[in-house]
Write an enzyme that holds these catalytic residues in place. Structure first.
Site, short mmCIF file in Angstrom:
data_model
loop_
_atom_site.label_atom_id
_atom_site.label_comp_id
_atom_site.label_asym_id
_atom_site.label_seq_id
_atom_site.Cartn_x
_atom_site.Cartn_y
_atom_site.Cartn_z
N CYS A 41 0.77 -1.10 -0.20
CA CYS A 41 0.08 -0.22 -0.01
C CYS A 41 0.94 1.07 -0.09
O CYS A 41 0.19 2.26 0.00
CB CYS A 41 -0.55 0.33 1.80
SG CYS A 41 -1.86 -1.01 0.86
N GLN A 99 -4.98 -8.68 6.13
CA GLN A 99 -5.29 -7.50 6.50
C GLN A 99 -6.77 -7.02 7.39
O GLN A 99 -6.70 -6.57 8.46
CB GLN A 99 -5.05 -6.86 5.55
CG GLN A 99 -6.77 -6.78 3.96
CD GLN A 99 -6.07 -6.37 3.39
OE1 GLN A 99 -5.99 -5.03 3.60
NE2 GLN A 99 -6.43 -6.11 2.28
N ARG A 154 -19.69 8.79 -0.54
CA ARG A 154 -21.23 7.90 -0.36
C ARG A 154 -21.95 9.99 -0.06
O ARG A 154 -22.14 9.79 1.55
CB ARG A 154 -21.06 6.87 0.37
CG ARG A 154 -20.58 6.16 -0.40
CD ARG A 154 -20.46 4.61 0.53
NE ARG A 154 -20.28 3.17 -0.06
CZ ARG A 154 -19.35 2.70 -0.05
NH1 ARG A 154 -18.50 2.81 0.99
NH2 ARG A 154 -18.69 1.07 -0.48
N SER A 170 -11.56 0.89 3.55
CA SER A 170 -11.07 1.88 1.79
C SER A 170 -12.04 0.92 1.27
O SER A 170 -11.91 0.01 0.61
CB SER A 170 -9.61 1.35 2.27
OG SER A 170 -9.13 0.40 2.23
N HIS A 219 -8.55 3.62 -2.06
CA HIS A 219 -7.31 2.91 -1.86
C HIS A 219 -6.77 2.62 -2.86
O HIS A 219 -7.36 1.06 -2.95
CB HIS A 219 -7.43 2.09 -0.49
CG HIS A 219 -5.70 1.97 -0.41
ND1 HIS A 219 -4.61 2.50 -0.70
CD2 HIS A 219 -5.80 1.06 0.79
CE1 HIS A 219 -3.69 2.23 0.17
NE2 HIS A 219 -4.47 0.95 0.52
N CYS A 276 -0.30 1.97 6.71
CA CYS A 276 0.25 0.90 6.99
C CYS A 276 0.36 0.41 5.95
O CYS A 276 -0.14 0.12 4.67
CB CYS A 276 -0.91 -0.14 7.88
SG CYS A 276 -2.24 0.52 6.90
N GLY A 321 1.67 -3.98 3.94
CA GLY A 321 1.98 -5.11 3.43
C GLY A 321 3.31 -5.29 4.51
O GLY A 321 4.20 -4.81 3.72
#
Length: 383
Positions: free
Chosen positions: A89, A157, A212, A238, A339, A369, A371
């Site tokens: 990420c 995750q 949204r 996300s 994301h 954060c 992986g």
């Protein structure tokens, strides 16, 4: 030590699941941000030393060194090279670090940094799924060395986000309140024109379609947990999204030679690791490390961005470090904006730079954060 400057930053609008960018080839998506960046800065593209782009799931339309392909698809000079970075990420944030480090080393003068991801075309974990079809071992459950060190346990995750919520006492209600605020802030920023300067429209697609407007606490309360018996839902996570973003990084000499006007200086860059099974806790240690290295206090930082992979991640980070929530993700985060994995680090920095200027602040800190239990931290200083 030589300085590295951000000259400009631009991004595409963010496309939602099955949205406006779903069918756009990743090379064309990345090329759009690069072409817009070169046009805005007016820099001679032939003077660029390298293109460093983040991307994950580098198969299909994202294979074959997508950084290089994006540059070429943008119609820019053949002699400029490109390299693709995968720090999960944090790929585009790491791309920014590599670009700035190249400039600060004195070996490069002008570097394009950024990232691209089309999650509609190539979904999360697509590379592992393809590997399984061909009988290729996956990263964790089949490595004897990994099993000897961490044992046979789920590395996910979703599990990590649930463990964080439990350890830091983050309730589902708190996460839903945080998620609703993310949407509200993103909508306010979009409606107020705060994203207009940073977005390069893709045809008639001009604004982010991910926030949204019809969401509510009541709607989120009705969502099923992602893990049976857990606290997390899709509403506090996300969104999968498509986007690209690009920044021009320059040395002091390049600024002089090309008549450029820097918008910010890279004040600090670092990356730290943490437990890979917990996976998402590294922003806590990474932020502490960055502040200790720079001698800055939390009060010195005008704005923070911590990627909203899951609401529990940001809430635990704020709680552990006692960070003022009014200075965090002030225009919404990945829960509302989406994301696009390999592009998110550059998208966040683009938004952070513009907001720091709007508020006339001095320092801004970005972390996320990643992986493997990692986190990058970048601190910029407005000029």
């Amino acid at each position: 030590m030589p300085e590295a400057y951000i000259i400009d930053a631009v991004r595409t609008p963010i496309g939602r699941k099955k949205g406006s960018l779903a069918g756009m080839h990743s090379a064309d998506l990345g090329a759009h941000a690069i072409a817009a960046l070169i046009a805005r800065t007016g820099v001679d593209p032939g003077a660029v030393n390298d293109v460093v782009f983040g991307c994950t799931e580098t198969i299909g339309s994202q294979a074959g060194d997508i950084a290089r392909t994006c540059w070429l698809v943008a119609g820019l000079p053949d002699h400029v090279s490109g390299v693709t970075v995968d720090r999960q990420c944090g790929s585009a944030q790491q791309a920014l670090h590599f670009a700035a480090q190249g400039v600060m080393s004195g070996t490069q003068e002008l570097v394009v940094a950024g990232g691209v991801q089309n999650l509609n075309m190539i979904p999360i974990s697509a590379a592992m799924e393809v590997g399984r079809i061909y009988g290729i071992p996956d990263p964790f459950s089949t490595s004897p060395g990994w099993l000897a060190r961490y044992g046979k346990q789920e590395v996910s995750q979703f599990r990590a986000a649930e463990m964080i919520a439990e350890k830091w006492g983050v309730t589902r209600e708190a996460m839903e309140g945080f998620a609703l605020a993310s949407h509200q802030k993103a909508i306010a920023a979009s409606d107020g024109g705060r994203f207009a300067r940073e977005i390069a429209p893709v045809g008639e697609f001009t604004t982010d379609e991910t926030p949204r407007r019809d969401t509510s606490l009541e709607k989120m309360a009705g969502l099923k947990p992602l893990v049976e018996g857990g606290r997390l839902t899709a509403g506090v996570s996300s969104q999968n999204a498509d986007a690209s973003a690009a920044l021009l990084i320059a040395s002091a000499q390049a600024v002089k030679d090309h008549g450029l006007k820097p918008r910010a200086r890279i004040h600090h860059m670092s990356v730290r690791g943490d437990d890979p099974v917990w996976m998402l806790t590294a922003p806590i240690a990474a932020t502490r490390h960055a502040l200790a290295k720079t001698g800055l206090a939390l009060a010195d930082i005008d704005l923070f961005e911590c990627n909203e992979a899951f609401a529990s991640v940001v809430l635990a980070w704020m709680s552990e470090l006692d960070i003022d929530p009014d200075r965090v993700n002030v225009n919404g985060g990945a829960i509302a904006l989406g994301h696009p994995l390999g592009a998110t680090g550059a998208r966040i920095m683009t938004t952070l730079l513009n907001e720091l200027e709007r508020r006339q602040g001095r320092y801004a800190l970005q972390t996320m954060c990643e992986g493997g239990g990692q986190a990058n931290v970048t601190i910029i200083e407005r000029l």
